[in-house]
Write a protein that holds these residues in place. Structure first.
Motif, PDB file in Angstrom:
ATOM      1  N   HIS A 146      -5.034   2.409  10.199  1.00  0.00           N
ATOM      2  CA  HIS A 146      -5.924   1.613  11.038  1.00  0.00           C
ATOM      3  C   HIS A 146      -6.900   0.803  10.181  1.00  0.00           C
ATOM      4  O   HIS A 146      -7.073  -0.403  10.386  1.00  0.00           O
ATOM      5  N   SER A 147      -7.517   1.479   9.258  1.00  0.00           N
ATOM      6  CA  SER A 147      -8.444   0.786   8.360  1.00  0.00           C
ATOM      7  C   SER A 147      -7.758  -0.402   7.714  1.00  0.00           C
ATOM      8  O   SER A 147      -8.261  -1.521   7.708  1.00  0.00           O
ATOM      9  N   LEU A 148      -6.610  -0.090   7.192  1.00  0.00           N
ATOM     10  CA  LEU A 148      -5.870  -1.088   6.446  1.00  0.00           C
ATOM     11  C   LEU A 148      -5.649  -2.364   7.232  1.00  0.00           C
ATOM     12  O   LEU A 148      -5.928  -3.463   6.748  1.00  0.00           O
ATOM     13  N   ARG A 169     -14.611  -1.175   9.534  1.00  0.00           N
ATOM     14  CA  ARG A 169     -14.163  -1.622   8.227  1.00  0.00           C
ATOM     15  C   ARG A 169     -14.587  -3.067   8.037  1.00  0.00           C
ATOM     16  O   ARG A 169     -14.304  -3.899   8.900  1.00  0.00           O
ATOM     17  N   PRO A 170     -15.239  -3.360   6.969  1.00  0.00           N
ATOM     18  CA  PRO A 170     -15.607  -4.759   6.734  1.00  0.00           C
ATOM     19  C   PRO A 170     -14.361  -5.622   6.621  1.00  0.00           C
ATOM     20  O   PRO A 170     -13.393  -5.232   5.994  1.00  0.00           O
ATOM     21  N   THR A 177      -7.024  -3.398  10.140  1.00  0.00           N
ATOM     22  CA  THR A 177      -8.198  -4.059  10.691  1.00  0.00           C
ATOM     23  C   THR A 177      -8.973  -4.730   9.565  1.00  0.00           C
ATOM     24  O   THR A 177      -9.522  -5.816   9.740  1.00  0.00           O
ATOM     25  N   GLU A 178      -8.996  -4.084   8.457  1.00  0.00           N
ATOM     26  CA  GLU A 178      -9.663  -4.635   7.293  1.00  0.00           C
ATOM     27  C   GLU A 178      -9.075  -5.989   6.916  1.00  0.00           C
ATOM     28  O   GLU A 178      -9.782  -6.936   6.617  1.00  0.00           O
ATOM     29  N   GLN A 198      -6.101   5.867   8.118  1.00  0.00           N
ATOM     30  CA  GLN A 198      -5.853   5.043   6.929  1.00  0.00           C
ATOM     31  C   GLN A 198      -5.125   3.757   7.300  1.00  0.00           C
ATOM     32  O   GLN A 198      -5.487   2.670   6.865  1.00  0.00           O
ATOM     33  N   GLU A 214       0.846  -1.190   0.000  1.00  0.00           N
ATOM     34  CA  GLU A 214       0.000   0.000   0.000  1.00  0.00           C
ATOM     35  C   GLU A 214       0.879   1.235   0.000  1.00  0.00           C
ATOM     36  O   GLU A 214       1.897   1.276   0.677  1.00  0.00           O
ATOM     37  N   SER A 215       0.482   2.200  -0.769  1.00  0.00           N
ATOM     38  CA  SER A 215       1.212   3.461  -0.709  1.00  0.00           C
ATOM     39  C   SER A 215       0.375   4.473   0.047  1.00  0.00           C
ATOM     40  O   SER A 215      -0.829   4.588  -0.155  1.00  0.00           O
ATOM     41  N   LEU A 216       1.015   5.146   0.944  1.00  0.00           N
ATOM     42  CA  LEU A 216       0.321   6.095   1.818  1.00  0.00           C
ATOM     43  C   LEU A 216       0.963   7.466   1.701  1.00  0.00           C
ATOM     44  O   LEU A 216       2.113   7.583   1.301  1.00  0.00           O
TER      45      LEU A 216
END
Lengths: 328, 328
Positions: free
Chosen positions: A103-105, B40-41, A107-108, A101, A89-91
């Motif tokens: 975090h989402s990544l 997040r799903p 946990t997703e 972002q 992933e590029s951030l």
DNA sequence: TTGTACGCGTTATCAA
DNA sequence: TTGATAACGCGTACAA
């Protein structure tokens, strides 16, 4: 299912996961069935049912493609050996919602672990998010060690010190320095190494010889032109990475300077460009692939709560044709 | 679950998946809850329950790091926009079990789709495996179109034709050509384009001026040295990619040839090195990032069975300082 | 427009 | 050493 082909039911799981408590006989039978049906455990089912996702995340925000690419090679190599996969992933390190972002990544995807490359590795938002999600991570070349966090690095200070000392040993007294991106910890360490080497040799630190760069080719070009426009120009220029050093080479063409006769140029990283430009760059080799491999290994071993580890790899001074004693 | 925070139960699913049949009111309520709990799903649960994995696989076996890296940028950009993730794997195109490796990969991860880069895109084993697993894929720059398969490409033939015609227009008559890796379809197309341009101009194809390269810097160096050692050396050299062209630049230094006065050099790709070497390379820009973006888009749209699509993007001739009329 | 029940393929728990 | 059974968190089909 392979159980039909084999003999047992979901003892397959045990075999696949290399657990003990399986007799050699059934293990063999299962393995044969696995081969025959070319069975592969589904990543999603695994990820859902267990904590283990077999996914390593590589997070980067790096102006230097070659750096990220070299890193990936190492990560991929280790992942393949261990049956893991790499998701990249590029951030944007500067984004105000970097934290969410990240975090989402994680946990997703319930990533097994994350590799943080500079400058992400020094962003509190990213680190906090990872800690919050209880996702193990290792930082590559961070600014400074952090409590409870693993990292792998080289000794940037010493590496830059060595390079500077080498130039001084050649006879250079006016050595220009092009700094790296201030957000990168390694950039600062390299500058400090340069300063230390000058000091140790009893040479003054000349303000106008130290100019800010950002690791990009363009920034190196601007920095180089500024240094070469000086009334008393340096006899050598040490750039914080190869991209910028390559730019200095190009800039020196405009000033009609012969390299290395009229100007020595040194870089850092030993990236692809270092060997492609002419003359080839004297530089400091950073074992990026090995660093990546070490990072993955640390992540995988971390199954057991060993606490943070640090790993420091060796750099290597590579002398090529872009440096020589000053002529004057 | 956000349903508690919101009002409803798994209407969340509908909202997240942007389905219709949801009132604006509940949609809003759910979205707020989603934000509040930063919900997040889970990728695995999704992948398990549905066909959609939100994972795009990028498969490569490419000697050129810069090519793969540029591709990734495009893939990543589109993935981010669409909520997908990119998982990258490096494969050995020559491996006898390439097929089973690819098969494992996609069945293991139930990838939404796969991007096949050269030379993988022309490997029957890989393509068969993908078809067998019923995984959609798009091929980047394949040798030739395939029934039932999508691809994105530039017109390599015409691009090479254009470059050759440009050199001929400059007045060159002895134009050396360094071929690319024979496993890459684009390499052959470029050579054909070169031939066609010569023929069209009534120039002979001189055997000894066409030498085999493999896209790598080293192979370009060897090819360049061979061309420059010729009794009647070419006045221009057209290399099938920039890495090899950069090598020719370096080789010409050894022969004490001034570029472009004594030798014109042209590359292909417009990669990073093209702008970093000196003189900067005249080259043919390939919109790699756009190609990657197009590939991802095709994969994502493919939800509906539209059948194979082909997408051809434009190339662009970039003239820089490495080419000039011959002096003789 | 919304909710309920079921299943996706695997691992974990607990018996056998 | 092995096998049943219940999750894991979501999407799908169908019912309300």
């Amino acid at each position: 299912m392979a159980n039909r082909a084999g003999v047992s039911i979901k003892t397959v799981s045990r075999v696949v996961n290399r657990q003990s408590n399986v007799s050699e006989a059934t293990r063999k039978a299962v393995m044969e069935a696995v081969d025959a049906l070319s069975y592969r455990p589904n990543v999603f089912a695994r990820g859902l049912a267990s904590e283990r996702s077999f996914l390593i995340g590589l997070l980067y925000d790096n102006p230097s493609l070659s750096y990220a690419a070299a890193l990936q090679i190492g990560v991929l190599a280790r992942c393949r050996e261990e049956g893991y996969h790499m998701i990249v992933e590029s951030l944007d390190a500067q984004s105000p919602n970097l934290g969410s972002q990240v975090h989402s990544l994680v946990t997703e995807s319930t990533l097994h672990g994350v590799i943080l490359t500079p400058p992400l590795c020094d962003m509190p938002a990213a680190i906090d998010a990872l800690n919050r999600a209880r996702t193990p991570f290792v930082r590559i070349a961070p600014e400074k060690p952090l409590a409870n966090s693993s990292d792998v690095r080289i000794d940037d200070h010493k590496a830059a010190y060595d390079m500077t000392a080498y130039l001084i040993g050649l006879g250079h007294k006016r050595i220009g320095f092009i700094k790296g991106h201030p957000d990168h910890g390694a950039a600062n360490a390299r500058f400090e190494g340069y300063r230390a080497a000058l000091a140790h040799a009893g040479l003054p630190l000349i303000e106008e010889l130290c100019v800010q760069g950002f690791f990009s080719y363009l920034s190196g070009m601007e920095a180089g032109e500024r240094l070469l426009s000086l009334k008393k120009r340096p006899t050598a220029i040490f750039a914080s990475n190869d991209d910028m050093a390559a730019a200095v080479l190009a800039a020196s063409q405009r000033f009609n300077l012969k390299i290395p006769q009229q100007l020595s140029v040194a870089g850092f990283d030993d990236s692809f460009v270092a060997q492609v430009v002419w003359p080839r760059l004297t530089t400091c080799r950073q074992p990026i692939k090995e660093m990546a491999e070490a990072a993955v290994s640390m992540l995988i071993q971390k199954t057991a709560e060993d606490g943070p580890m640090e790993r420091r790899l060796d750099h290597e001074l590579i002398v090529r044709e872009s440096t020589a004693p000053p002529t004057s």
